[in-house]
Design a protein around this motif. Structure first.
Motif, PDB file in Angstrom:
ATOM      1  N   VAL B  13       0.833  -1.203   0.000  1.00 40.13           N
ATOM      2  CA  VAL B  13       0.000   0.000   0.000  1.00 40.13           C
ATOM      3  C   VAL B  13       0.866   1.251   0.000  1.00 40.13           C
ATOM      4  N   SER B  14       1.969   1.215   0.757  1.00 43.29           N
ATOM      5  CA  SER B  14       2.853   2.380   0.775  1.00 43.29           C
ATOM      6  C   SER B  14       3.432   2.625  -0.614  1.00 43.29           C
ATOM      7  N   ALA B  17       0.805   4.088  -2.786  1.00 44.77           N
ATOM      8  CA  ALA B  17       0.615   5.512  -2.477  1.00 44.77           C
ATOM      9  C   ALA B  17       1.741   6.327  -3.089  1.00 44.77           C
ATOM     10  N   PHE B  20       1.131   6.941  -6.633  1.00 44.48           N
ATOM     11  CA  PHE B  20       0.173   8.023  -6.828  1.00 44.48           C
ATOM     12  C   PHE B  20       0.865   9.383  -6.697  1.00 44.48           C
ATOM     13  N   LEU B  21       1.762   9.450  -5.703  1.00 42.34           N
ATOM     14  CA  LEU B  21       2.506  10.700  -5.534  1.00 42.34           C
ATOM     15  C   LEU B  21       3.338  10.987  -6.790  1.00 42.34           C
ATOM     16  N   GLY B  23       2.824   9.944  -9.795  1.00 43.75           N
ATOM     17  CA  GLY B  23       1.944  10.324 -10.894  1.00 43.75           C
ATOM     18  C   GLY B  23       1.523  11.782 -10.785  1.00 43.75           C
ATOM     19  N   THR B  24       1.227  12.203  -9.568  1.00 44.63           N
ATOM     20  CA  THR B  24       0.818  13.588  -9.378  1.00 44.63           C
ATOM     21  C   THR B  24       1.948  14.545  -9.707  1.00 44.63           C
ATOM     22  N   LEU B  27       2.285  14.746 -13.297  1.00 46.20           N
ATOM     23  CA  LEU B  27       1.187  15.520 -13.886  1.00 46.20           C
ATOM     24  C   LEU B  27       1.450  17.012 -13.729  1.00 46.20           C
ATOM     25  N   LEU B  28       2.068  17.372 -12.608  1.00 45.72           N
ATOM     26  CA  LEU B  28       2.292  18.793 -12.355  1.00 45.72           C
ATOM     27  C   LEU B  28       3.552  19.306 -13.025  1.00 45.72           C
ATOM     28  N   ARG B  36       2.554  14.090 -19.594  1.00 44.94           N
ATOM     29  CA  ARG B  36       1.707  14.044 -18.403  1.00 44.94           C
ATOM     30  C   ARG B  36       0.818  12.810 -18.436  1.00 44.94           C
ATOM     31  N   LEU B  40       0.503   9.809 -15.761  1.00 47.44           N
ATOM     32  CA  LEU B  40      -0.791   9.467 -15.186  1.00 47.44           C
ATOM     33  C   LEU B  40      -1.082   7.977 -15.302  1.00 47.44           C
ATOM     34  N   ASP B  44      -2.038   5.311 -12.483  1.00 49.64           N
ATOM     35  CA  ASP B  44      -3.293   4.571 -12.616  1.00 49.64           C
ATOM     36  C   ASP B  44      -3.080   3.096 -12.350  1.00 49.64           C
ATOM     37  N   LEU B  48      -2.799   1.820  -8.287  1.00 58.29           N
ATOM     38  CA  LEU B  48      -4.016   1.103  -7.909  1.00 58.29           C
ATOM     39  C   LEU B  48      -3.734  -0.385  -7.759  1.00 58.29           C
ATOM     40  N   VAL B  51      -2.055  -1.032  -4.462  1.00 54.30           N
ATOM     41  CA  VAL B  51      -3.009  -0.885  -3.359  1.00 54.30           C
ATOM     42  C   VAL B  51      -3.900  -2.123  -3.269  1.00 54.30           C
TER      43      VAL B  51
ATOM     44  N   PHE D  11      -3.691   9.942   2.523  1.00 51.72           N
ATOM     45  CA  PHE D  11      -2.517  10.327   1.751  1.00 51.72           C
ATOM     46  C   PHE D  11      -2.826  10.324   0.256  1.00 51.72           C
ATOM     47  N   VAL D  12      -3.463   9.234  -0.207  1.00 54.19           N
ATOM     48  CA  VAL D  12      -3.769   9.135  -1.644  1.00 54.19           C
ATOM     49  C   VAL D  12      -4.703  10.273  -2.056  1.00 54.19           C
ATOM     50  N   THR D  15      -2.842  13.476  -2.190  1.00 50.62           N
ATOM     51  CA  THR D  15      -1.929  13.525  -3.325  1.00 50.62           C
ATOM     52  C   THR D  15      -2.657  13.858  -4.615  1.00 50.62           C
ATOM     53  N   ARG D  22      -3.440  21.024 -11.602  1.00 48.83           N
ATOM     54  CA  ARG D  22      -3.435  20.939 -13.064  1.00 48.83           C
ATOM     55  C   ARG D  22      -4.792  21.361 -13.629  1.00 48.83           C
ATOM     56  N   LEU D  34      -7.088  15.213 -17.547  1.00 50.57           N
ATOM     57  CA  LEU D  34      -6.122  14.308 -16.930  1.00 50.57           C
ATOM     58  C   LEU D  34      -6.198  14.411 -15.418  1.00 50.57           C
ATOM     59  N   LEU D  38      -7.002  11.383 -12.901  1.00 50.38           N
ATOM     60  CA  LEU D  38      -6.157  10.972 -11.777  1.00 50.38           C
ATOM     61  C   LEU D  38      -6.976  10.970 -10.494  1.00 50.38           C
ATOM     62  N   THR D  41      -8.993   7.718 -10.377  1.00 51.82           N
ATOM     63  CA  THR D  41      -8.260   6.526  -9.948  1.00 51.82           C
ATOM     64  C   THR D  41      -7.888   6.620  -8.475  1.00 51.82           C
TER      65      THR D  41
END
Lengths: 331, 110, 126, 109
Positions: B13-14, B17, B20-21, B23-24, B27-28, B36, B40, B44, B48, B51, D11-12, D15, D22, D34, D38, D41
């Motif tokens: 799970v960590s 997570a 996800f960080l 990916g974010t 994206l930024l 991007r 993503l 995805d 997931l 997790v 946390f998810v 995040t 964006r 996008l 995100l 998901t």
């Protein structure tokens, strides 16, 4: 299984959700481009589904997830795309700075008033839950929400499934006269793409399974006809968008029967209850569950068809591939 | 045994997570739409997936485990398709636009 | 401060925000969005009441921990809200198609722009 | 374990919420979508975590629904982008009164 095993972590999740929801709502109301606002609104619906889970309303969460992010997203994104050319003129209609300030103050006052009401809610909270729990066994269903929807407050549910039909007639009635009776034309028709075709071929079988599962399970676990019908409608629309099928013409008699059959069966069983169980919409002793399941099954089909056609919009033309734009060019 | 399973959960799970960080952040920080999108899709599928993997030891009923896997498979399917569709939307296959980087195509046509 | 109260305050704020958007945003699609926000805030208040009223059912071992009556009403409300939104969108699209504008202002006669001639839409004087 | 799972959910959520920046910035519609994707998901992951943490199995079905219909909004988005093609060059011509922070960010191709 305690309700809040760890207060602090749960509260952190809740607080994060509230901040996100409010931030997105602010974005939806204040951003300038309508398209961005709609995308924000889709994200907002998604978060609301999680909020409902946090409020122990899983049935509502399913409805929100299906309607709020799925169907509403398609409806509004499509509308925003089609309205984009007109949008630049909208700036003129903005109220002046001082008027906006006044409106803002008044809205803040209303919000504060509501917040005060929330903080002053009676404690212990009044509830009908024990009453529902007490009266659930005779209906034979295990999901209290379904019990309320179809047994205790069946008249509301009946009126609601009836009201969907006039809503659809309302949507159809904005069609141009020559288009009446033709096929709905508001659905987007993207350039055919293999990915979209694949999705429209692979996803619907799963979706139909999940939809049936939701309806069937809805008697005892969270789920029910609205959630199931929404999923079915979404799958149908996906097939229509991908161009694998054409939307049915509005004048199709079988379609019209399908639209009203759910409400008719509901009313029929309800009227039969006057003789068999001494009240309108009452179920005879021992037959409540099979009758509820029968109503749910037929209503699901009707609601799914209605929701799908609501999305598909008013009839546009009889031309097989005719969208609104084609019909306008030719006319 | 139980401890090992719990450990697996925590690690997976960590890691999920973390994806996800990642990916974010992608994206930024990434410069244009297609990169991007790349970031993503990693978040995805892997995020997931990890997790779900981490949660598997924590559910007792086999049907619930099956549900978790179904969620992941569905997310993969729609994620892959949507990635295709969004990529097509970000860079339409018109010859006059194809050679432009996606971001320029986006901002210069206004 | 507990979770339900937090969400209740959120619902109150949503109603205020939605009302502001409904009154101040000129575009009709934005008004529809704002109206949905108001509705969502009201549903949230209902949900908080349902959550506060819950507990008795979970004690009865039904595993659902909220008052099912408001929850059923919210579900009904969500479906009707979707139907109303789709009517509003259909009306709005038709308005834009026939009159070439996407706002609800009615002051002064407008030169009707031919439907489909979208390029002329922003040139109309207000 | 429950605490850990709830923490992971928070946390998810936090995040992917960051990813919503964006949504604010754009610049194009695709980028905004996008961010929403995100969030979808991440929301599914958070729901699964919440479901296992609180022991309510039905929450996983909400996640299933979200996963099923997440593709839907994106399909709408893609179709929407193609529809007004060639006709939507009007943005930026309007006299924008206040700060037009998003006016020039619309990709109306």
């Amino acid at each position: 299984m305690t309700r809040y095993p760890v207060m602090t972590s749960a509260l952190v999740v809740d607080a994060a959700l509230v901040l996100l929801v409010l931030g997105l709502a602010l974005w939806v109301t204040s951003t300038r481009a309508a398209y961005s606002a709609v995308v924000g609104f889709v994200a907002y619906g998604l978060l609301m589904a999680i909020v409902w889970v946090r409020l122990a309303a899983v049935d509502v969460a399913m409805t929100e997830a299906a309607l709020g992010t799925g169907l509403t997203g398609l409806l509004l994104l499509g509308a925003a795309a089609r309205l984009a050319p007109y949008e630049a003129a909208e700036v003129n209609g903005r109220p002046g700075r001082w008027l906006r300030l006044l409106i803002g103050l008044l809205c803040a006052a209303i919000a504060l008033g509501l917040a005060a009401v929330v903080l002053m809610l009676p404690d212990p909270a009044p509830t009908l839950a024990p009453l529902v729990a007490e009266n659930l066994p005779p209906t034979g269903v295990g999901n209290p929400v379904t019990g309320v929807l179809l047994a205790h407050r069946a008249i509301d549910t009946l009126l609601e499934s009836v009201v969907l039909v006039p809503a659809l007639i309302g949507v159809w009635s904005v069609a141009a006269d020559p288009a009446w009776g033709g096929r709905p034309g508001s659905l987007p028709r993207p350039r055919s793409s293999s990915a979209l075709t694949l999705l429209a071929q692979v996803l619907p079988p799963f979706g139909i399974l999940i939809g049936i599962h939701l309806v069937w399970n809805g008697a005892d676990d969270p789920g029910g006809k609205f959630q199931g019908a929404t999923v079915l409608a979404a799958m149908w629309i996906l097939v229509l968008i991908a161009g694998l099928r054409e939307p049915p013409a509005v004048r199709d008699r079988r379609l019209r029967v399908l639209l009203v059959i759910g409400a008719l069966v509901f009313i029929g069983i309800g009227v039969a209850g006057i003789w068999l169980a001494d009240a309108f919409l009452a179920y005879p002793e021992g037959y409540a569950k099979p009758l509820i399941l029968a109503i749910e099954a037929v209503l699901t089909l009707s609601i799914a068809a209605t929701l799908g056609l609501l999305l598909a919009g008013p009839p546009a033309s009889d031309h097989p591939s005719g969208g609104l734009y084609e019909s306008k060019k030719s006319g | 045994m139980n401890l090992a399973l719990d450990l697996l959960t925590i690690v997976a799970v960590s890691l999920g997570a973390l994806f996800f960080l990642a990916g974010t952040v992608g994206l930024l920080r990434f410069p244009d739409t297609l990169t991007r999108l790349h970031a993503l899709t990693k978040a995805d599928n892997l995020g997931l997936g990890l997790v779900v993997l981490g949660l598997l030891p924590q559910v007792s009923a086999p049907l619930a485990a099956l549900g978790l896997i179904a969620v992941w498979l569905l997310a993969m399917l729609s994620g892959a398709t949507v990635g295709q569709l969004l990529a097509g939307a970000a860079r339409p296959p018109d010859p006059d636009r194809a050679e432009m980087p996606a971001r320029d195509a986006v901002s210069s046509h206004d | 401060m507990n979770g339900p109260t937090l969400f209740g305050l959120c619902g109150a704020a949503l109603v205020g925000l939605g009302l502001y958007g409904l009154l101040c945003q000129p575009g009709a699609l934005r008004k529809i969005l704002s109206f949905n926000l108001i509705g969502s805030g009201v549903f949230l208040l209902f949900g908080v009441i349902a959550k506060r009223g819950g507990g008795a059912l979970s004690a009865a071992g039904l595993g659902v921990d909220g008052d099912p009556v408001p929850q059923a009403l919210i579900i009904t409300g969500l479906v009707v809200a979707f139907a109303a939104t789709s009517i509003a969108v259909a009306l709005l699209l038709r308005l834009a198609e026939t009159s070439g504008r996407s706002t609800l202002e009615s002051d002064g006669p407008r030169a009707p722009s031919p439907p489909g001639d979208q390029a002329s839409a922003p040139e109309r004087a207000s | 374990m429950t605490e850990f799972l709830l923490g992971a959910a928070a946390f998810v959520l936090g995040t992917v919420a960051l990813g919503l920046v964006r949504l604010l910035r754009g610049p194009g519609h695709a980028d905004r979508m996008l961010a929403a994707q995100l969030l979808g998901t991440g929301g599914v992951a958070a729901l699964l975590l919440l479901g296992v943490a609180t022991g309510v199995g039905a929450i996983a079905e909400v996640a299933l629904l979200l996963a099923l219909l997440a593709a839907f909004a994106s399909v709408a988005f893609v179709s929407g982008v193609h529809r007004p093609e060639g006709s939507g060059t009007t943005s930026g011509t309007a006299p924008s009164a206040a700060s037009s922070q998003n006016e020039n960010k619309r990709d109306s191709k």
